[in-house]
Design a protein around this motif. Sequence first.
Motif, PDB file in Angstrom:
ATOM      1  N   TYR A 187       0.582  -1.291  -0.104  1.00  0.00           N
ATOM      2  CA  TYR A 187       0.111   0.088  -0.020  1.00  0.00           C
ATOM      3  C   TYR A 187       0.773   1.317  -0.078  1.00  0.00           C
ATOM      4  O   TYR A 187       2.257   1.145   0.363  1.00  0.00           O
ATOM      5  N   THR A 188       0.263   2.379  -0.539  1.00  0.00           N
ATOM      6  CA  THR A 188       0.690   3.683  -0.329  1.00  0.00           C
ATOM      7  C   THR A 188       0.133   4.645   0.528  1.00  0.00           C
ATOM      8  O   THR A 188      -1.276   4.432   0.330  1.00  0.00           O
ATOM      9  N   ILE A 189       0.476   5.307   1.390  1.00  0.00           N
ATOM     10  CA  ILE A 189      -0.275   6.211   2.456  1.00  0.00           C
ATOM     11  C   ILE A 189      -0.249   7.605   1.667  1.00  0.00           C
ATOM     12  O   ILE A 189       0.931   8.066   1.203  1.00  0.00           O
ATOM     13  N   ARG A 190      -1.165   8.166   1.838  1.00  0.00           N
ATOM     14  CA  ARG A 190      -1.310   9.559   1.491  1.00  0.00           C
ATOM     15  C   ARG A 190      -2.251  10.391   2.321  1.00  0.00           C
ATOM     16  O   ARG A 190      -2.978   9.927   3.249  1.00  0.00           O
ATOM     17  N   PHE A 191      -2.131  11.790   2.515  1.00  0.00           N
ATOM     18  CA  PHE A 191      -2.554  12.552   3.453  1.00  0.00           C
ATOM     19  C   PHE A 191      -3.577  13.675   2.795  1.00  0.00           C
ATOM     20  O   PHE A 191      -3.427  14.327   1.561  1.00  0.00           O
ATOM     21  N   ARG A 192      -4.701  14.186   3.364  1.00  0.00           N
ATOM     22  CA  ARG A 192      -5.628  15.230   3.089  1.00  0.00           C
ATOM     23  C   ARG A 192      -5.966  16.115   4.353  1.00  0.00           C
ATOM     24  O   ARG A 192      -6.095  15.653   5.175  1.00  0.00           O
ATOM     25  N   ASN A 193      -6.102  17.246   3.866  1.00  0.00           N
ATOM     26  CA  ASN A 193      -6.561  18.225   4.839  1.00  0.00           C
ATOM     27  C   ASN A 193      -7.974  18.465   4.612  1.00  0.00           C
ATOM     28  O   ASN A 193      -8.610  18.435   3.523  1.00  0.00           O
ATOM     29  N   LEU A 194      -8.952  18.042   5.646  1.00  0.00           N
ATOM     30  CA  LEU A 194     -10.285  17.899   5.304  1.00  0.00           C
ATOM     31  C   LEU A 194     -11.012  19.294   5.342  1.00  0.00           C
ATOM     32  O   LEU A 194     -12.063  19.307   5.090  1.00  0.00           O
ATOM     33  N   ALA A 195     -10.492  20.286   5.879  1.00  0.00           N
ATOM     34  CA  ALA A 195     -11.077  21.496   5.530  1.00  0.00           C
ATOM     35  C   ALA A 195     -10.973  22.039   4.208  1.00  0.00           C
ATOM     36  O   ALA A 195     -11.937  22.941   3.638  1.00  0.00           O
ATOM     37  N   THR A 196      -9.724  21.849   3.504  1.00  0.00           N
ATOM     38  CA  THR A 196      -9.516  22.650   2.326  1.00  0.00           C
ATOM     39  C   THR A 196      -9.673  21.273   1.309  1.00  0.00           C
ATOM     40  O   THR A 196      -9.793  21.868   0.057  1.00  0.00           O
ATOM     41  N   GLY A 197      -9.596  20.249   1.435  1.00  0.00           N
ATOM     42  CA  GLY A 197      -9.365  19.005   0.687  1.00  0.00           C
ATOM     43  C   GLY A 197      -8.238  18.815   0.091  1.00  0.00           C
ATOM     44  O   GLY A 197      -7.825  18.154  -1.172  1.00  0.00           O
ATOM     45  N   GLU A 198      -7.169  19.692   0.273  1.00  0.00           N
ATOM     46  CA  GLU A 198      -5.868  19.507  -0.292  1.00  0.00           C
ATOM     47  C   GLU A 198      -5.100  18.204   0.021  1.00  0.00           C
ATOM     48  O   GLU A 198      -5.170  17.648   1.089  1.00  0.00           O
ATOM     49  N   VAL A 199      -4.724  17.849  -0.907  1.00  0.00           N
ATOM     50  CA  VAL A 199      -3.718  16.487  -0.685  1.00  0.00           C
ATOM     51  C   VAL A 199      -2.512  17.034  -0.710  1.00  0.00           C
ATOM     52  O   VAL A 199      -1.822  17.602  -1.643  1.00  0.00           O
ATOM     53  N   TYR A 200      -1.884  16.452   0.458  1.00  0.00           N
ATOM     54  CA  TYR A 200      -0.386  16.821   0.621  1.00  0.00           C
ATOM     55  C   TYR A 200       0.602  16.072  -0.090  1.00  0.00           C
ATOM     56  O   TYR A 200       0.316  14.824  -0.562  1.00  0.00           O
ATOM     57  N   PRO A 201       1.793  16.748  -0.296  1.00  0.00           N
ATOM     58  CA  PRO A 201       2.735  15.714  -1.145  1.00  0.00           C
ATOM     59  C   PRO A 201       3.218  14.696  -0.433  1.00  0.00           C
ATOM     60  O   PRO A 201       4.036  13.731  -1.320  1.00  0.00           O
ATOM     61  N   ASP A 202       3.349  14.380   0.863  1.00  0.00           N
ATOM     62  CA  ASP A 202       3.852  13.198   1.529  1.00  0.00           C
ATOM     63  C   ASP A 202       3.195  12.108   0.997  1.00  0.00           C
ATOM     64  O   ASP A 202       1.977  11.877   0.764  1.00  0.00           O
ATOM     65  N   THR A 203       3.908  11.124   0.682  1.00  0.00           N
ATOM     66  CA  THR A 203       3.716   9.770   0.269  1.00  0.00           C
ATOM     67  C   THR A 203       4.737   8.934   1.047  1.00  0.00           C
ATOM     68  O   THR A 203       5.830   8.913   0.612  1.00  0.00           O
ATOM     69  N   ILE A 204       3.987   7.800   1.035  1.00  0.00           N
ATOM     70  CA  ILE A 204       4.818   6.622   2.006  1.00  0.00           C
ATOM     71  C   ILE A 204       4.496   5.405   1.027  1.00  0.00           C
ATOM     72  O   ILE A 204       3.285   4.928   1.204  1.00  0.00           O
ATOM     73  N   THR A 205       5.328   4.530   0.865  1.00  0.00           N
ATOM     74  CA  THR A 205       5.201   3.366  -0.184  1.00  0.00           C
ATOM     75  C   THR A 205       5.644   2.087   0.524  1.00  0.00           C
ATOM     76  O   THR A 205       6.408   2.379   1.477  1.00  0.00           O
ATOM     77  N   GLY A 206       5.117   1.016   0.254  1.00  0.00           N
ATOM     78  CA  GLY A 206       5.509  -0.352   0.758  1.00  0.00           C
ATOM     79  C   GLY A 206       5.178  -0.601   1.988  1.00  0.00           C
ATOM     80  O   GLY A 206       5.727  -0.943   2.853  1.00  0.00           O
ATOM     81  N   VAL A 207       3.683  -0.258   2.164  1.00  0.00           N
ATOM     82  CA  VAL A 207       3.393  -0.391   3.684  1.00  0.00           C
ATOM     83  C   VAL A 207       2.127  -1.304   3.755  1.00  0.00           C
ATOM     84  O   VAL A 207       1.594  -1.570   2.801  1.00  0.00           O
ATOM     85  N   SER A 208       1.996  -1.713   5.001  1.00  0.00           N
ATOM     86  CA  SER A 208       0.576  -2.491   5.102  1.00  0.00           C
ATOM     87  C   SER A 208      -0.483  -1.631   5.395  1.00  0.00           C
ATOM     88  O   SER A 208      -0.307  -0.243   5.924  1.00  0.00           O
ATOM     89  N   PRO A 209      -1.870  -1.673   5.208  1.00  0.00           N
ATOM     90  CA  PRO A 209      -2.931  -0.868   5.485  1.00  0.00           C
ATOM     91  C   PRO A 209      -3.278  -0.701   7.036  1.00  0.00           C
ATOM     92  O   PRO A 209      -4.581  -1.270   7.591  1.00  0.00           O
ATOM     93  N   ASN A 210      -2.381  -0.170   7.753  1.00  0.00           N
ATOM     94  CA  ASN A 210      -2.686  -0.182   9.305  1.00  0.00           C
ATOM     95  C   ASN A 210      -2.007   1.291   9.806  1.00  0.00           C
ATOM     96  O   ASN A 210      -0.790   1.526   9.806  1.00  0.00           O
ATOM     97  N   LEU A 211      -2.980   2.315  10.056  1.00  0.00           N
ATOM     98  CA  LEU A 211      -2.593   3.622  10.435  1.00  0.00           C
ATOM     99  C   LEU A 211      -2.757   4.048  11.712  1.00  0.00           C
ATOM    100  O   LEU A 211      -4.032   3.707  12.155  1.00  0.00           O
ATOM    101  N   VAL A 212      -2.243   4.805  12.378  1.00  0.00           N
ATOM    102  CA  VAL A 212      -2.671   5.297  14.018  1.00  0.00           C
ATOM    103  C   VAL A 212      -1.831   6.781  13.973  1.00  0.00           C
ATOM    104  O   VAL A 212      -0.582   6.847  13.717  1.00  0.00           O
ATOM    105  N   TRP A 213      -2.849   7.580  14.266  1.00  0.00           N
ATOM    106  CA  TRP A 213      -2.255   9.062  14.586  1.00  0.00           C
ATOM    107  C   TRP A 213      -1.973   9.054  16.320  1.00  0.00           C
ATOM    108  O   TRP A 213      -2.495   8.310  17.077  1.00  0.00           O
ATOM    109  N   ALA A 214      -0.893   9.927  16.406  1.00  0.00           N
ATOM    110  CA  ALA A 214      -0.510  10.224  17.730  1.00  0.00           C
ATOM    111  C   ALA A 214      -1.323  11.510  18.133  1.00  0.00           C
ATOM    112  O   ALA A 214      -2.166  11.857  17.337  1.00  0.00           O
ATOM    113  N   ASP A 215      -1.343  11.994  19.384  1.00  0.00           N
ATOM    114  CA  ASP A 215      -2.253  13.006  20.000  1.00  0.00           C
ATOM    115  C   ASP A 215      -1.680  14.320  19.354  1.00  0.00           C
ATOM    116  O   ASP A 215      -2.665  15.428  19.287  1.00  0.00           O
ATOM    117  N   ASP A 216      -0.676  14.616  18.841  1.00  0.00           N
ATOM    118  CA  ASP A 216      -0.168  15.806  18.450  1.00  0.00           C
ATOM    119  C   ASP A 216      -0.745  16.085  16.971  1.00  0.00           C
ATOM    120  O   ASP A 216      -0.608  17.268  16.321  1.00  0.00           O
TER     121      ASP A 216
END
Length: 717
Positions: A187-216
Amino acid sequence: MKMPLLLAISALMTINPAAANPPDAERKPFTVTTPFGASRQDDYYWMRDDERQDPAVLGYLEAENAYANELLAPLKPVQEKLYGEIVARIKQDDSSVPFRDHGWWYYSRYEAGKDYPVYARRKDGQGVDAISIQAANEAGDFAAEQVLLDVNELAAGKDYFSVGDYEVSPDNSLLAWAEDAVGRRQYTIRFRNLATGEVYPDTITGVSPNLVWADDNRTLFYVENDPETLLTVRVKKHVLGTPAEQDQLVYEEEDDSFYMGIGRTRDDKYITIGLDSTVSSEVRYAPAADPREFRVLAPRQRDVEYDADHHGGRWVIRTNADGATNFKLVTAPSDATSRKQWQDWLPHDPEVFIEEYELFDGFTAVGERSGGLERVRILRADGSQQYVSADEPAYSMGLSVNSEPDTQWLRYGYTSLTTPATTYELNVATGERRQLKQQPVPGYDPSRYATERVWVEARDGVRIPVSLVYRKGFRKNGTAALFQYAYGSYGISMDPGFNGPVVSLLDRGVVYAIAHIRGGQEMGRTWYEHGKLLEKQNTFNDFVDVTRALVAQGYAAPGRVAAMGGSAGGLLMGAVANQAPQDYKVMVAQVPFVDVVTTMLDPTIPLTTNEYDEWGNPEQQEYYEYMLKYSPYDNVAAQAYPAMFVGTGLWDSQVQYWEPAKWVARLRDLNTGSAPVVFRTNMDAGHGGKSGRFRRFREQAEYYAFVLDQLGVAEEP
């Protein structure tokens, strides 16, 4: 004048195997050796191409597809009719039951005619609840909706696409998701700003579909895969706005027999790393507010499995420690680092298997198995308890999405072979129950069908539960056609849940059966233990014994039995085809694990090393010899085989395409019968088949048509 049964059956046949010439794969001798000196000849080892680019291999697969097209061409009208029936039972603009989390209601919905879901949410407020949101979705009122992901847009122009996971940041402002555009589960991870809809350039490849945010709300934890074996090997953390190459390593697992996953605890206080092998577990945890150091909850120990959640100032742990074969619940303090700190809470019961649990402020819900059926037990804080009731002899029941612990309402799911999937919520204080949703099935009337549970005695005296469904009016007189399904591995239970496409079989007079054979976990942990390693033969015997018993009891005619299994259930099909071909008219093996010994001898193949405790390590002579006795590919013999439909995906990461390809080639060499063998490769799909909710039904309609034709079942319902 009424025709004799067998004559009537043969008159319905429309496939003519002589109408096409099956591919004749080239033999290239190759020796497969073991560390202790044993060797085997594998004439089709050359079909393995890790890059999926070898013209000879691709040419063979395409030739098999062309043969399948020619052979099945006469069944096209039946395929189209079946596909039309199956799709007609799907409410095309359906949506899931919304659940509330951090002030928002989350759900997915489909739009008519589209293959992929839309993931969305609505802000909580006065008068907003699951029922009102479903009503708005039903009416097409999406004004208050915020779309998180429209997967139809993401999948546009792609042969395959899947969103494996998505997570919203704790402050509700950011979305991270994992997508796969190949089908190989990289899998490839991507990011989006939910207020503006902007998709950030950050891209992470070669991963499993398992994501967790920290409190920050800036740091995302994820699991990186090994690029060759696809094993989950490293936990890393990514800070939004920084290059992925700078992502910090949090934890690396050196034992490649372990799978890895990450999560957050029920109370949101901790981020966890879960490590699991077939026979051992370990949990590490760190504060979600400051996840710099992960502590071990209890060090791993062979033959001790556990999983843990935190709520109410303590850990609650499900474990098989101390001889609790069917698992028990224990508690531990928040700073626990050893099993010495565990205290028994819900004791072990040899008759009840504890499968799952959910923690609430005032009670705990426990998903259990007893007598081959599921049930939900409610444990109240005052020590009282109750069971959620069921109304049918064979059913499936389990905990649903319970996203928030501060509630008196417990959500659970219920279904049976005649009852579509239903979500209820039960007030544990008052006993009030309300139905939130039942899967809509247009044109389906459950009163026309009947389900029952029967028990079959296997050849060693063990009683095997079997779930059956058929259309009312069926007579147990030994003339009907039977479609028998099973899996039987990894302790995965095949519970009797509603299956919309199966209705097309029932309407044509077919009896559908699920054999709950050993290797699953329907009857508790020992059911699994007696169907793996050096007792794997029980799985195959159980399946055959169920077939013979159902025929003997008049549920089917001797020459009108179909069998189906996929993945490890495809291994079941291959073994049964070798050991009892005379009992089956036709078999379907989807993505089948059939070259057991060669695969398990190669640690570079995805999943191999993780599964030594499931199948055995063939580098050890005892396991090698045992596996060699049942491995489908190694035991193809000069005998007449049933008609076969074999399916695979070129990009399958779990059962590599070359296993069924080699198996079919050997079947073509040695099969002395005239029944057709069909081999279908999806050139743009992986283990789960093609993506999209409708495309997979075309595949299903194809093998259903093949099965019905072989069984001599009339084309019209």
